[in-house]
Write an enzyme that holds these catalytic residues in place. Structure first.
Site, short mmCIF file in Angstrom:
data_model
loop_
_atom_site.label_atom_id
_atom_site.label_comp_id
_atom_site.label_asym_id
_atom_site.label_seq_id
_atom_site.Cartn_x
_atom_site.Cartn_y
_atom_site.Cartn_z
N LYS A 34 -9.68 2.33 -2.83
CA LYS A 34 -10.13 1.81 -1.54
C LYS A 34 -11.51 2.35 -1.20
O LYS A 34 -11.77 3.55 -1.28
CB LYS A 34 -9.12 2.20 -0.46
CG LYS A 34 -9.40 1.63 0.91
CD LYS A 34 -8.31 2.05 1.89
CE LYS A 34 -8.54 1.50 3.28
NZ LYS A 34 -7.52 1.98 4.23
N GLU A 74 0.83 -1.21 0.00
CA GLU A 74 0.00 0.00 0.00
C GLU A 74 0.86 1.26 0.00
O GLU A 74 1.80 1.38 0.78
CB GLU A 74 -0.91 -0.02 1.23
CG GLU A 74 -1.77 1.22 1.41
CD GLU A 74 -2.52 1.22 2.73
OE1 GLU A 74 -3.37 2.11 2.92
OE2 GLU A 74 -2.26 0.33 3.58
N CYS A 94 -5.58 -2.41 2.93
CA CYS A 94 -5.60 -2.26 4.38
C CYS A 94 -6.67 -3.18 4.99
O CYS A 94 -6.77 -4.34 4.62
CB CYS A 94 -5.81 -0.80 4.76
SG CYS A 94 -5.45 -0.42 6.50
#
Length: 541
Positions: A350, A265, A405
């Site tokens: 995301k 990420e 995440c």
């Protein structure tokens, strides 16, 4: 004396009933921990505790247990001292929910409303669903049934009913063991049934899949673990191209041939398309490995990705920030970008953002309050949730379901990937925000559940967390050293031939809907029961 010992033992069992801490306490705590707690406070013997005493002891027990469970939040090096306030509010809120639920259980036991006793597991699942899906972006960590997943059989049970089924069965086990201690008829058989059901069902399914598992189809994957994050380490001296130095150095270790090269990420700063890297400086860093195809004066991160893709003759998947102008406003996304050897660029933004770290909860009001009273925590630029599908399809590769995440901890989100034809789960993560804490293990043990819930292999790429490849049965194929309280993560490359066998699961088919139905049915039964009694009392009056 037995009540005091039961109270203390229940605290020890449940406080350490975390799969990342102890499989022994997880399994024993899920079997008897909650039953011991409830019996210690309400054994239906004299002397009975008052409601004030019950509430106080329950809250004290709950808030300290949750304090241990979320102790990883107290690593304040990067997030600041305000995290103590957030931690205190979170564990207090969760403790209040459990205290209220336990008080309802005691009320039912004291008043002998046994007809609705077994509606309580469904009620608890409904409570958890509220915090799972509606508390800010959703609090998916440390749900009550998590200890059941401390072994492979318990995790495989999630392939039938998911996290909600695990919480349901754990509450039912706790209530039935409480009934055993109260010496109720047939309670021992009910307790044994609740205790063994998930392990028998999951175990039979797991052993069947293990015996029929095929390793014929494999994917050659290489994953880079930088063991540092430019996002956290701050500015450096010299050329911006230095941001790529460690990544290029690690990439040189990768052995050809490889089908997919993955970076974690937000691997490098400056976003996807911003041209900030001087060509000459960049070529010096890249030259030991390969060269750039175009000699532009300034280069962007996609140019580096394309050069690596051409060198390894495989797609590159990397976490980056992405800026987009909409309605005369710039929007920032936390993205995963995949580029092929032919220059095809496909990305995912995301969708489940971290409150406080990526946006301020409460909309404009929340942001205004934060800016006025906590200006040092007011984000200069808030990310927004994306709308692009997380299923990425690249030529000569199976479809990938990408999460960023803690999105991987939401089974309902990743279930959609399975339905869209994804064959591989990929997670890009940065657990470095809480250094030298339990977070990498906590995150991993929640995320790996998706393998057996959905019947898919996974690859995780982290900066300092757990970089791993695991098959569809949740078996770790290879793992790199990660950061703990006692050691730092090591830079490295995970290169593995990953078995790509998939299998169908009931959870992938129906998701949380059976448990939602069961929860609504339980709430309806409780409401009808008390409503009927209230009407009957009014008629008598």
């Amino acid at each position: 004396m037995f009540r005091i010992l039961s109270f203390l033992c229940s605290w020890i069992l449940i406080a350490f009933a975390q799969p990342d801490m102890s499989w022994f306490f997880s399994l024993l705590g899920s079997a008897v921990g909650y039953g011991l707690l409830w019996y210690s406070l309400e054994p239906q013997k004299s002397p009975k505790l008052s409601w004030r005493q019950l509430t106080s002891l329950l809250f004290l027990w709950s808030v300290t247990v949750y304090g241990v469970h979320f102790s990883w939040m107290l690593s304040d090096l990067y997030v600041g001292k305000f995290i103590y306030v957030v931690w205190g509010v979170l564990i207090s809120l969760l403790a209040l929910l459990f205290t209220a639920f336990s008080c309802l259980l005691f009320f039912i036991v004291r008043k002998k409303h046994t007809k609705i006793l077994w509606c309580l597991p469904g009620l608890w699942v409904a409570v958890e669903m509220v915090r799972f899906y509606f508390l800010c972006s959703g609090m998916s960590l440390d749900y009550l049934g998590w200890p059941i997943t401390a072994n492979a059989y318990g995790r495989q049970f999630g392939g039938f009913f998911g996290w909600a089924g695990e919480s349901f069965i754990l509450v039912a086990t706790g209530i039935s063991f409480y009934q055993v201690l109260l010496r109720k008829c047939f309670s021992r058989y009910v307790w044994l049934g609740c205790l063994l059901f998930p392990y028998i069902l999951g175990g039979v399914h797991y052993e069947y899949l293990k015996n029929t598992f095929s390793k014929e189809e494999n994917l050659r994957v290489a994953v880079i673990q930088p063991a540092s994050s430019m996002l956290l380490e701050g500015p450096w001296s010299g050329s911006p191209a230095m941001a790529w130095q460690r990544l290029v150095s690690l990439s040189s270790i990768v052995r050809k041939p490889v089908d997919l090269l993955i970076f974690p990420e937000v691997s490098v700063p400056f976003g996807r398309d911003r041209k900030v890297y001087p060509y000459d400086d960049s070529q010096v860093i890249l030259s030991p490995l390969t060269h750039f195809k175009h000699q532009d004066e300034l280069l962007a991160n996609v140019d580096w990705m394309q050069a690596l893709s051409n060198h390894f003759n495989c797609p590159i998947l990397m976490g980056l920030e992405r800026w987009e102008e909409l309605d005369s406003k710039l929007h920032l996304y936390n993205s995963a970008e995949c580029i092929s050897q032919h220059g095809e660029l496909i990305g995912y933004d995301k969708r489940i953002l971290v409150p406080g770290g990526e946006y301020i909860p409460g909309g404009k009001i929340g942001w205004s309050v934060c800016k006025k009273y906590f200006p040092e925590y007011a984000l200069s630029c808030q990310r927004i949730p994306g709308a692009r599908s997380g299923v990425i399809e690249v030529e000569n590769l199976p479809k990938m379901g990408v999460s960023i995440c803690y999105e991987e901890t939401f089974g309902m989100l990743l279930r959609n990937y399975k339905r869209e034809g994804a064959k591989l789960l990929v997670n890009l993560t940065n657990d470095g925000w809480y250094p030298s804490s339990r977070l990498p293990q906590v995150h991993f043990y929640h995320g790996i559940l998706r393998n057996q819930e959905l019947g898919m292999p996974c690859v995780r790429s982290c900066h300092t967390g757990i970089t791993v490849a695991a098959d569809a049965l949740g078996r770790v194929i290879k793992m790199l050293p990660y950061e703990t309280r006692y050691r730092k993560a090591s830079p490295g490359v995970l290169q593995v031939s990953l078995p790509m066998q998939n299998y169908p699961t009931l959870y992938a088919f129906w998701g949380d809907f059976p448990m939602i139905f069961l929860s609504l049915l339980s709430i309806g039964c409780i409401g009808c029961y008390f409503g009927y009694r209230l009407l009957a009392k009014k008629e008598k009056a």
